[in-house]
Design an enzyme around this catalytic site. Structure first.
Site, PDB file in Angstrom:
ATOM      1  N   ASP A  42      34.397  29.951 -43.954  1.00  0.00           N
ATOM      2  CA  ASP A  42      33.223  30.475 -43.256  1.00  0.00           C
ATOM      3  C   ASP A  42      33.230  30.034 -41.795  1.00  0.00           C
ATOM      4  O   ASP A  42      33.141  28.836 -41.515  1.00  0.00           O
ATOM      5  CB  ASP A  42      31.960  29.961 -43.965  1.00  0.00           C
ATOM      6  CG  ASP A  42      30.723  30.769 -43.634  1.00  0.00           C
ATOM      7  OD1 ASP A  42      30.749  31.526 -42.648  1.00  0.00           O
ATOM      8  OD2 ASP A  42      29.730  30.656 -44.361  1.00  0.00           O
ATOM      9  N   ASP A  43      33.371  30.981 -40.878  1.00  0.00           N
ATOM     10  CA  ASP A  43      33.370  30.708 -39.433  1.00  0.00           C
ATOM     11  C   ASP A  43      34.624  29.967 -38.964  1.00  0.00           C
ATOM     12  O   ASP A  43      34.601  29.295 -37.933  1.00  0.00           O
ATOM     13  CB  ASP A  43      32.131  29.911 -39.015  1.00  0.00           C
ATOM     14  CG  ASP A  43      30.911  30.796 -38.778  1.00  0.00           C
ATOM     15  OD1 ASP A  43      30.935  31.964 -39.189  1.00  0.00           O
ATOM     16  OD2 ASP A  43      29.924  30.308 -38.198  1.00  0.00           O
ATOM     17  N   CYS A  80      29.321  37.373 -41.116  1.00  0.00           N
ATOM     18  CA  CYS A  80      29.281  36.982 -42.519  1.00  0.00           C
ATOM     19  C   CYS A  80      29.023  38.076 -43.551  1.00  0.00           C
ATOM     20  O   CYS A  80      29.921  38.508 -44.260  1.00  0.00           O
ATOM     21  CB  CYS A  80      28.232  35.880 -42.669  1.00  0.00           C
ATOM     22  SG  CYS A  80      28.058  35.287 -44.342  1.00  0.00           S
ATOM     23  N   ARG A  84      31.646  40.061 -46.186  1.00  0.00           N
ATOM     24  CA  ARG A  84      31.633  39.812 -47.627  1.00  0.00           C
ATOM     25  C   ARG A  84      31.382  41.098 -48.416  1.00  0.00           C
ATOM     26  O   ARG A  84      31.925  41.286 -49.509  1.00  0.00           O
ATOM     27  CB  ARG A  84      30.590  38.737 -47.950  1.00  0.00           C
ATOM     28  CG  ARG A  84      31.005  37.391 -47.424  1.00  0.00           C
ATOM     29  CD  ARG A  84      29.879  36.372 -47.323  1.00  0.00           C
ATOM     30  NE  ARG A  84      30.245  35.363 -46.359  1.00  0.00           N
ATOM     31  CZ  ARG A  84      30.968  34.269 -46.651  1.00  0.00           C
ATOM     32  NH1 ARG A  84      31.334  34.045 -47.892  1.00  0.00           N
ATOM     33  NH2 ARG A  84      31.291  33.410 -45.712  1.00  0.00           N
ATOM     34  N   LYS A 137      29.540  30.699 -51.603  1.00  0.00           N
ATOM     35  CA  LYS A 137      28.584  31.535 -50.886  1.00  0.00           C
ATOM     36  C   LYS A 137      28.657  33.000 -51.334  1.00  0.00           C
ATOM     37  O   LYS A 137      29.747  33.546 -51.489  1.00  0.00           O
ATOM     38  CB  LYS A 137      28.860  31.419 -49.383  1.00  0.00           C
ATOM     39  CG  LYS A 137      27.850  32.097 -48.482  1.00  0.00           C
ATOM     40  CD  LYS A 137      28.148  31.739 -47.036  1.00  0.00           C
ATOM     41  CE  LYS A 137      27.222  32.455 -46.066  1.00  0.00           C
ATOM     42  NZ  LYS A 137      27.501  32.079 -44.661  1.00  0.00           N
ATOM     43  N   HIS A 139      25.617  35.896 -50.495  1.00  0.00           N
ATOM     44  CA  HIS A 139      25.035  36.471 -49.277  1.00  0.00           C
ATOM     45  C   HIS A 139      25.082  37.998 -49.177  1.00  0.00           C
ATOM     46  O   HIS A 139      25.089  38.564 -48.082  1.00  0.00           O
ATOM     47  CB  HIS A 139      25.701  35.849 -48.039  1.00  0.00           C
ATOM     48  CG  HIS A 139      24.841  35.922 -46.804  1.00  0.00           C
ATOM     49  ND1 HIS A 139      25.344  35.790 -45.531  1.00  0.00           N
ATOM     50  CD2 HIS A 139      23.512  36.131 -46.647  1.00  0.00           C
ATOM     51  CE1 HIS A 139      24.371  35.913 -44.651  1.00  0.00           C
ATOM     52  NE2 HIS A 139      23.246  36.122 -45.292  1.00  0.00           N
ATOM     53  N   HIS A 220      31.320  26.315 -41.329  1.00  0.00           N
ATOM     54  CA  HIS A 220      30.101  26.827 -40.699  1.00  0.00           C
ATOM     55  C   HIS A 220      29.140  25.679 -40.363  1.00  0.00           C
ATOM     56  O   HIS A 220      29.064  24.708 -41.094  1.00  0.00           O
ATOM     57  CB  HIS A 220      29.435  27.805 -41.680  1.00  0.00           C
ATOM     58  CG  HIS A 220      28.383  28.691 -41.091  1.00  0.00           C
ATOM     59  ND1 HIS A 220      27.220  28.214 -40.528  1.00  0.00           N
ATOM     60  CD2 HIS A 220      28.294  30.041 -41.016  1.00  0.00           C
ATOM     61  CE1 HIS A 220      26.464  29.221 -40.142  1.00  0.00           C
ATOM     62  NE2 HIS A 220      27.101  30.351 -40.413  1.00  0.00           N
ATOM     63  N   ASP A 326      35.928  34.710 -42.800  1.00  0.00           N
ATOM     64  CA  ASP A 326      34.998  35.847 -42.739  1.00  0.00           C
ATOM     65  C   ASP A 326      34.782  36.389 -41.336  1.00  0.00           C
ATOM     66  O   ASP A 326      34.337  37.521 -41.171  1.00  0.00           O
ATOM     67  CB  ASP A 326      33.648  35.497 -43.385  1.00  0.00           C
ATOM     68  CG  ASP A 326      32.891  34.406 -42.648  1.00  0.00           C
ATOM     69  OD1 ASP A 326      33.494  33.662 -41.859  1.00  0.00           O
ATOM     70  OD2 ASP A 326      31.673  34.283 -42.893  1.00  0.00           O
ATOM     71  N   ASN A 327      35.065  35.602 -40.320  1.00  0.00           N
ATOM     72  CA  ASN A 327      34.947  36.063 -38.927  1.00  0.00           C
ATOM     73  C   ASN A 327      35.589  35.028 -38.024  1.00  0.00           C
ATOM     74  O   ASN A 327      36.044  33.980 -38.490  1.00  0.00           O
ATOM     75  CB  ASN A 327      33.484  36.287 -38.527  1.00  0.00           C
ATOM     76  CG  ASN A 327      32.525  35.205 -38.971  1.00  0.00           C
ATOM     77  OD1 ASN A 327      31.702  35.423 -39.863  1.00  0.00           O
ATOM     78  ND2 ASN A 327      32.618  34.017 -38.397  1.00  0.00           N
ATOM     79  N   LYS A 373      32.843  35.300 -32.944  1.00  0.00           N
ATOM     80  CA  LYS A 373      32.101  35.910 -34.043  1.00  0.00           C
ATOM     81  C   LYS A 373      31.069  36.908 -33.507  1.00  0.00           C
ATOM     82  O   LYS A 373      30.401  36.647 -32.502  1.00  0.00           O
ATOM     83  CB  LYS A 373      31.399  34.783 -34.818  1.00  0.00           C
ATOM     84  CG  LYS A 373      30.350  35.183 -35.818  1.00  0.00           C
ATOM     85  CD  LYS A 373      29.730  33.913 -36.397  1.00  0.00           C
ATOM     86  CE  LYS A 373      28.560  34.184 -37.310  1.00  0.00           C
ATOM     87  NZ  LYS A 373      27.967  32.912 -37.811  1.00  0.00           N
TER      88      LYS A 373
END
Length: 552
Positions: A42-43, A80, A84, A137, A139, A220, A326-327, A373
């Site tokens: 994540d991130d 995010c 996903r 996660k 989301h 993240h 994710d990014n 991002k």
């Protein structure tokens, strides 16, 4: 005598079996189809792991890379929830219902959760004999709708509605040591890993193959890490982000991840000049990156635990692992957004921390690319990609790839020999727009053959990738920029003025895709955008150097 010899031999064999580790008996379980593990960070920036140029200690990911394949070009959706949504369904995010974020903006393409026509990886694989597991996660759900246990997953952690809906990762915990730092057993990354390892252990005893979606919240923000991990990076970032970026870029060239003649993107004007910061400011900023590195380090340790469990249970050779982010690394500054400054109650790294690395360090994380991002430049949509499958993927390969997260679903379905249904639970299924990556993973092609191109839109930011050309614009501007990524993946030179025919052709493609996919002009939705997300965009523009620190 022969009878006595036979009895002794049989007794000895039984003793060996009884003395063997728990995994010995499990190794005899035969599975006709491969297990699949999909790991998402994540991130995480493009250059934040060792095999993509980082100095951060990621030996387990580096092992997967050296024993498997890396792609130079693999794309996400820049932020995010939309990423996903595409990852889990194989659809462009608007087609899946998450065109903007996990907010309902009043249109089917922007409802903020997965629609019924977009089947998840778990739904399709479960119908074809797979046990389906997820830890981490989610989301992509609404009010008691599209929860992971409603979308095909047999085993889910965490199994509660608030956690599934939340997009705010909480690396801090309710359990702290005497100095306010998290306790290892309750640390989010460790808990996510433990549940994943437990799932593998349980499923390895069964004949069914399994699909595990392992969605870490690290690295993240908020910047919270275990003290022993932070200690490993003490003093390593005193050099600052400019020097770090240069070192990573040179390492990337030696690794072959970027071309020897590649050009670094141009530095954002508001990124601080490290040399002009005071000693105290440098120490404060360096501490942020020490904690961020510690978070990535702990994520890698978790992947190591997964690999060890696969080995113990005899599942390693028959398992495909794919690792992505994710990014790109983020630009948001929590000191002035998300009530960050007021939420700080302890030093960076502790449970009381509510800090982000901000765009200064993300500038290095996204080496060698432009932006961050939520932008459609390469720094926002580019992800590291590692695929490991000892039985099928040749070790140490690096390919161009030009893959996208919409390609993950058709890849997994082809590998598993599963059929994507035209109808599911009386609902017609959205066709899959992606391509299988297996020809690239198995060395038959160097990149995905995709004449139709790739497309992006998020909150008015737009892009098209067609061959070597990249068309991009940043909201609220409607002006197209054009880059030749074959020679300029750093997006340093806009060649739109000298290539009107290309701009015209790609823009026609974009608007045709937008119409088919449910994309609308963001200016018609902006009034419905939550204030917090409007503030999010503002948080990516920094104040003058050295401004705004929380509790340190």
């Amino acid at each position: 005598m022969k009878t006595i010899f036979f009895q002794k031999s049989l007794f000895a064999l039984l003793m060996i079996i009884c003395a063997a580790p728990a995994g010995f008996a499990q190794n005899t379980v035969k599975k006709s189809k491969p297990n699949i593990i999909l790991i998402m960070a994540d991130d995480l920036g493009y250059s934040d792991i060792g095999s993509y140029g980082s100095e951060i200690q990621t030996p387990n990911l580096d092992r997967l890379a050296s024993e498997g394949l890396r792609l130079k070009e693999f794309y996400n959706n820049s932020i995010c929830a939309p990423t996903r949504a595409s990852l889990l369904t194989g659809q462009y995010q608007h087609k899946a219902g998450v065109g903007y974020f996990s907010n309902d903006l009043g249109l089917p393409a922007y409802q903020g959760y997965l629609n019924a026509a977009s089947l998840t990886l778990a739904e399709v694989l479960k119908e074809n004999g797979y046990a389906t597991l997820t830890s981490g996660k989610w989301h992509v759900s609404g009010d008691n709708v599209s929860m992971p246990w409603q979308r095909g997953f047999d085993s889910v952690y965490p199994r509660d509605e608030n956690s599934a809906r939340s997009g705010a990762p909480q690396e801090r915990t309710l359990v702290s040591d005497g100095n306010g730092f998290p306790v290892s057993a309750y640390f989010q990354t460790n808990v996510i890993t433990k549940n994943a390892v437990d799932f593998i252990d349980q499923e390895s005893k069964k004949e069914k193959p399994f699909f595990l979606y392992l969605a870490y919240t690290a690295p993240h923000w908020p910047l919270v890490a275990l003290p022993e991990d932070i200690a490993r990076y003490k003093g390593k970032y005193d050099k600052g982000w400019d020097e770090l970026r240069k070192e990573r870029f040179e390492r990337q060239k030696k690794l072959g991840i970027v071309a020897a003649n590649a050009k670094l993107s141009v530095k954002d004007e508001d990124i601080y000049d490290w040399s002009r910061l005071s000693f105290d400011q440098r120490q404060q900023w360096a501490k942020k990156m020490e904690v961020y590195a510690a978070m990535v380090d702990r994520l890698d340790q978790g992947i190591g635990a997964v690999l060890e469990k696969l080995k113990q249970t005899g599942q390693a050779e028959n398992t495909l692992i794919v690792f992505i982010s994710d990014n790109g690394a983020p630009a948001e500054d929590l000191v002035k957004w998300h009530n960050g400054a007021t939420k700080n109650s302890g030093p960076v790294g502790s449970n009381g921390s509510y800090e982000s690395q901000s765009k200064n360090w993300s500038y290095a994380s996204n080496t060698p690319f432009l932006a961050f991002k939520d932008y459609m430049y390469e720094g926002g949509i580019s992800s590291p990609f590692i695929a490991w499958y000892p039985a099928k993927i040749k070790a140490g390969e690096i390919a161009k790839g030009t893959g996208h997260i919409i390609d993950i679903a058709p890849t997994f379905y082809e590998l598993a020999g599963t059929k994507y249904p035209a109808k599911y639970k009386n609902t017609a299924s959205n066709p899959l727009p992606g391509k299988s990556l297996l020809p690239v993973l198995f060395g038959k092609q160097s990149e995905v053959v995709r004449p139709e191109g790739l497309f992006w839109e998020r909150a008015g930011n737009r892009a098209v990738r067609d061959g070597n050309w990249k068309l991009v614009s940043t909201y609220p501007s409607y002006t197209w920029e054009l880059y030749n990524l074959e020679t300029d993946r750093g997006e340093t030179t806009n060649v739109a003025r000298t290539n009107h025919d290309v701009v015209s052709r790609l823009s026609v493609k974009y608007f045709d895709w937008a119409k088919r996919t449910g994309v609308v002009d963001f200016s018609t939705l902006e009034a419905k955008e939550p204030q917090s997300m409007k503030d999010f965009r503002k948080s990516k523009v920094q104040e003058p150097a050295g401004a705004g620190f929380g509790v340190q």
